[in-house]
Design a protein around this motif. Structure first.
Motif, PDB file in Angstrom:
ATOM      1  N   GLN A  12       0.755  -0.898  -0.034  1.00  0.00           N
ATOM      2  CA  GLN A  12       0.045  -0.036   0.040  1.00  0.00           C
ATOM      3  C   GLN A  12       0.825   1.438   0.056  1.00  0.00           C
ATOM      4  OE1 GLN A  12      -2.501   0.499   3.444  1.00  0.00           O
ATOM      5  NE2 GLN A  12      -3.685   2.195   2.207  1.00  0.00           N
ATOM      6  N   ASP A  13       1.922   1.267   0.759  1.00  0.00           N
ATOM      7  CA  ASP A  13       2.854   2.742   1.013  1.00  0.00           C
ATOM      8  C   ASP A  13       3.173   3.138  -0.531  1.00  0.00           C
ATOM      9  OD1 ASP A  13       1.881   3.050   3.636  1.00  0.00           O
ATOM     10  OD2 ASP A  13       3.936   2.306   4.544  1.00  0.00           O
ATOM     11  N   GLU A  14       3.824   2.057  -1.145  1.00  0.00           N
ATOM     12  CA  GLU A  14       4.882   2.322  -2.088  1.00  0.00           C
ATOM     13  C   GLU A  14       3.498   1.998  -3.119  1.00  0.00           C
ATOM     14  OE1 GLU A  14       7.504  -0.794  -5.006  1.00  0.00           O
ATOM     15  OE2 GLU A  14       6.683  -1.730  -4.347  1.00  0.00           O
ATOM     16  N   LEU A  15       2.672   2.107  -3.310  1.00  0.00           N
ATOM     17  CA  LEU A  15       1.803   2.306  -4.174  1.00  0.00           C
ATOM     18  C   LEU A  15       1.368   3.790  -4.225  1.00  0.00           C
ATOM     19  CD1 LEU A  15      -0.640   2.141  -6.895  1.00  0.00           C
ATOM     20  CD2 LEU A  15      -2.046   1.230  -4.809  1.00  0.00           C
ATOM     21  N   VAL A  16       1.125   4.268  -3.438  1.00  0.00           N
ATOM     22  CA  VAL A  16       0.693   5.414  -2.514  1.00  0.00           C
ATOM     23  C   VAL A  16       1.741   6.792  -2.739  1.00  0.00           C
ATOM     24  CG1 VAL A  16      -0.028   7.147  -0.421  1.00  0.00           C
ATOM     25  CG2 VAL A  16      -1.083   5.291  -0.822  1.00  0.00           C
ATOM     26  N   ALA A  17       2.829   5.764  -3.121  1.00  0.00           N
ATOM     27  CA  ALA A  17       4.326   7.086  -2.719  1.00  0.00           C
ATOM     28  C   ALA A  17       3.960   7.316  -4.686  1.00  0.00           C
ATOM     29  CB  ALA A  17       5.208   6.172  -3.000  1.00  0.00           C
ATOM     30  N   GLU A  18       3.768   6.085  -5.605  1.00  0.00           N
ATOM     31  CA  GLU A  18       3.951   6.258  -6.667  1.00  0.00           C
ATOM     32  C   GLU A  18       2.448   6.976  -7.678  1.00  0.00           C
ATOM     33  OE1 GLU A  18       5.377   6.126 -10.012  1.00  0.00           O
ATOM     34  OE2 GLU A  18       6.488   4.686  -9.233  1.00  0.00           O
ATOM     35  N   LEU A  19       1.476   7.119  -6.398  1.00  0.00           N
ATOM     36  CA  LEU A  19       0.383   7.475  -7.237  1.00  0.00           C
ATOM     37  C   LEU A  19       0.542   9.358  -7.200  1.00  0.00           C
ATOM     38  CD1 LEU A  19      -2.533   5.562  -6.396  1.00  0.00           C
ATOM     39  CD2 LEU A  19      -2.385   6.015  -8.077  1.00  0.00           C
ATOM     40  N   GLY A  20       1.394   9.298  -6.019  1.00  0.00           N
ATOM     41  CA  GLY A  20       1.745  10.629  -5.368  1.00  0.00           C
ATOM     42  C   GLY A  20       2.563  11.940  -6.202  1.00  0.00           C
ATOM     43  N   GLN A  21       3.964  11.603  -5.342  1.00  0.00           N
ATOM     44  CA  GLN A  21       5.241  11.670  -6.083  1.00  0.00           C
ATOM     45  C   GLN A  21       5.765  11.353  -7.372  1.00  0.00           C
ATOM     46  OE1 GLN A  21       5.140  10.660  -2.470  1.00  0.00           O
ATOM     47  NE2 GLN A  21       5.794  11.465  -1.137  1.00  0.00           N
ATOM     48  N   GLY A  22       5.299  10.181  -7.436  1.00  0.00           N
ATOM     49  CA  GLY A  22       5.716   9.154  -8.711  1.00  0.00           C
ATOM     50  C   GLY A  22       4.705   9.881 -10.278  1.00  0.00           C
ATOM     51  N   ARG A  23       3.568  10.647  -9.712  1.00  0.00           N
ATOM     52  CA  ARG A  23       3.403  11.278 -10.558  1.00  0.00           C
ATOM     53  C   ARG A  23       2.848  12.611 -10.823  1.00  0.00           C
ATOM     54  NH1 ARG A  23      -2.726   8.502 -12.188  1.00  0.00           N
ATOM     55  NH2 ARG A  23      -2.906   9.399  -9.475  1.00  0.00           N
ATOM     56  N   SER A  24       4.323  13.399 -10.546  1.00  0.00           N
ATOM     57  CA  SER A  24       4.431  14.793 -10.724  1.00  0.00           C
ATOM     58  C   SER A  24       4.496  15.687 -11.720  1.00  0.00           C
ATOM     59  CB  SER A  24       5.705  15.780  -9.668  1.00  0.00           C
ATOM     60  OG  SER A  24       6.748  14.678 -10.660  1.00  0.00           O
ATOM     61  N   TRP A  25       4.785  14.942 -12.421  1.00  0.00           N
ATOM     62  CA  TRP A  25       5.278  14.864 -14.141  1.00  0.00           C
ATOM     63  C   TRP A  25       2.999  15.204 -14.998  1.00  0.00           C
ATOM     64  CZ3 TRP A  25       1.027  11.377 -16.961  1.00  0.00           C
ATOM     65  CH2 TRP A  25       0.879  10.813 -15.587  1.00  0.00           C
ATOM     66  N   LEU A  26       2.451  14.842 -13.833  1.00  0.00           N
ATOM     67  CA  LEU A  26       0.975  15.623 -14.318  1.00  0.00           C
ATOM     68  C   LEU A  26       1.111  17.022 -14.437  1.00  0.00           C
ATOM     69  CD1 LEU A  26      -1.653  13.510 -11.771  1.00  0.00           C
ATOM     70  CD2 LEU A  26      -1.118  13.607 -14.563  1.00  0.00           C
ATOM     71  N   ALA A  27       1.622  17.697 -13.960  1.00  0.00           N
ATOM     72  CA  ALA A  27       1.403  19.529 -13.691  1.00  0.00           C
ATOM     73  C   ALA A  27       2.007  20.417 -14.969  1.00  0.00           C
ATOM     74  CB  ALA A  27       2.629  19.683 -12.821  1.00  0.00           C
ATOM     75  N   GLU A  28       2.267  19.170 -16.078  1.00  0.00           N
ATOM     76  CA  GLU A  28       3.141  19.564 -17.396  1.00  0.00           C
ATOM     77  C   GLU A  28       1.621  19.175 -18.473  1.00  0.00           C
ATOM     78  OE1 GLU A  28       5.367  21.415 -17.758  1.00  0.00           O
ATOM     79  OE2 GLU A  28       5.773  21.073 -15.199  1.00  0.00           O
ATOM     80  N   VAL A  29       0.674  18.228 -18.094  1.00  0.00           N
ATOM     81  CA  VAL A  29      -0.088  17.958 -18.971  1.00  0.00           C
ATOM     82  C   VAL A  29      -1.948  19.157 -18.911  1.00  0.00           C
ATOM     83  CG1 VAL A  29      -2.594  16.509 -18.661  1.00  0.00           C
ATOM     84  CG2 VAL A  29      -0.039  15.372 -17.944  1.00  0.00           C
ATOM     85  N   PRO A  30      -1.741  19.052 -19.812  1.00  0.00           N
ATOM     86  CA  PRO A  30      -2.973  20.528 -20.194  1.00  0.00           C
ATOM     87  C   PRO A  30      -4.046  20.113 -19.449  1.00  0.00           C
ATOM     88  CG  PRO A  30      -1.218  19.595 -22.389  1.00  0.00           C
ATOM     89  CD  PRO A  30      -1.521  18.381 -20.904  1.00  0.00           C
ATOM     90  N   GLY A  31      -4.294  21.369 -18.853  1.00  0.00           N
ATOM     91  CA  GLY A  31      -6.016  20.998 -18.403  1.00  0.00           C
ATOM     92  C   GLY A  31      -5.605  20.398 -16.841  1.00  0.00           C
ATOM     93  N   TYR A  32      -4.664  20.003 -16.244  1.00  0.00           N
ATOM     94  CA  TYR A  32      -4.565  19.477 -15.335  1.00  0.00           C
ATOM     95  C   TYR A  32      -3.994  20.521 -13.676  1.00  0.00           C
ATOM     96  CZ  TYR A  32      -2.103  17.889 -10.812  1.00  0.00           C
ATOM     97  OH  TYR A  32      -1.358  17.882  -9.752  1.00  0.00           O
ATOM     98  N   ARG A  33      -5.266  20.456 -12.765  1.00  0.00           N
ATOM     99  CA  ARG A  33      -5.321  21.216 -11.473  1.00  0.00           C
ATOM    100  C   ARG A  33      -4.949  20.960 -10.775  1.00  0.00           C
ATOM    101  NH1 ARG A  33     -11.211  23.775 -13.131  1.00  0.00           N
ATOM    102  NH2 ARG A  33     -10.481  25.484 -14.168  1.00  0.00           N
ATOM    103  N   SER A  34      -4.767  20.014 -10.317  1.00  0.00           N
ATOM    104  CA  SER A  34      -4.965  19.548  -8.903  1.00  0.00           C
ATOM    105  C   SER A  34      -4.921  17.775  -9.130  1.00  0.00           C
ATOM    106  CB  SER A  34      -5.494  20.213  -7.870  1.00  0.00           C
ATOM    107  OG  SER A  34      -6.215  19.429  -7.418  1.00  0.00           O
ATOM    108  N   HIS A  35      -4.169  16.657  -7.801  1.00  0.00           N
ATOM    109  CA  HIS A  35      -4.472  15.768  -7.894  1.00  0.00           C
ATOM    110  C   HIS A  35      -4.246  15.525  -5.955  1.00  0.00           C
ATOM    111  CE1 HIS A  35      -0.252  14.434  -8.859  1.00  0.00           C
ATOM    112  NE2 HIS A  35      -0.392  13.737  -7.807  1.00  0.00           N
ATOM    113  N   SER A  36      -4.826  14.192  -5.299  1.00  0.00           N
ATOM    114  CA  SER A  36      -5.120  14.167  -3.944  1.00  0.00           C
ATOM    115  C   SER A  36      -4.256  12.733  -3.781  1.00  0.00           C
ATOM    116  CB  SER A  36      -5.503  15.384  -3.502  1.00  0.00           C
ATOM    117  OG  SER A  36      -5.989  16.879  -3.455  1.00  0.00           O
TER     118      SER A  36
END
Length: 231
Positions: A136-160
């Protein structure tokens, strides 16, 4: 208006309901609003009602002071003998997910906090991931810090990202991603992007998530109502 912050120490509950007809979604919303507008439970902080967009259903993001306060609500006669039976009658599935917020990220244009409000025009997506014990902890980390690239996706606002603590009507460890997008078109373009057009960071991240998760599903929503304690 409610905010999602990794600094908050309260309990976040995501109550997710699916149904098979739009008119049943309308009834779900009516029942949820009745509860939210009269809520005065000890330890209750806020509730935010979401209406399903891609599929009929609703989501209620509820903030509580503690799990003990929530369990008092669940133990009450009103919840056991009226609230739950009403929802069971008009839904095809129910998941009551208790979690803690562990990660938030926003596009720089979105300011310093992640706000959820019917006054915003977000296209909101809620994704549920199940995972095997010990990962679980590894998945949570990948869904969070591991997807920092989302900030460059058009239309992206946030993810939690929320780490699952316990649940009713869902077995095993889980994680939840709550994301905000400028439009349905932006989100669909991101989700349906061809593999050949994805960045290397995205391909690596998605491969790791696929290896860790045991299942996942999602729906999109529009925030339609919110109320906090003291309002």
């Amino acid at each position: 208006m409610p905010h999602i912050s990794a600094q908050d120490k309260h309990l976040t509950v995501l109550n997710l309901f699916t149904t098979d007809q739009p008119d049943k979604q309308d009834r779900l919303i009516q029942e949820m609003r009745k509860i939210v507008d009269t809520a005065a439970f000890d330890g209750w902080i806020s509730s935010t009602v979401h209406a399903g967009q891609d599929s009929p259903g609703t989501a209620n993001l509820i903030q509580w002071r503690s799990g003990e306060d929530l369990e008092k609500r669940y133990a009450g006669e009103e919840f056991k003998h009226r609230t739950l039976p009403v929802f069971q009658d008009i839904t095809t599935s129910i998941r009551l997910l208790q979690s803690e917020i562990v990660y938030t990220q926003r596009h720089p244009s979105q300011g310093d906090t992640t706000e959820i409000s019917p006054d915003r025009d977000d296209h909101t997506v809620i994704e549920i991931f199940t995972v095997a014990e010990g990962h679980q902890d590894e998945l949570v980390a990948e869904l969070g810090q591991g997807r920092s690239w989302l900030a460059e996706v058009p239309g992206y606002r946030s993810h939690s990202v929320f780490k699952g603590l316990r649940a009713r009507f869902l077995d095993g460890p889980f994680a939840v991603v709550y994301s905000q997008w400028a439009s349905k078109e932006d989100y669909d373009a991101h989700r349906n992007q061809a593999d050949a057009d994805k960045t290397e960071d995205r391909r690596k991240s998605e491969a790791r998530i696929d290896a860790l998760k045991t299942g996942s599903d999602w729906n999109s929503y529009r925030v339609i109502h919110t109320r906090g304690a003291g309002q």
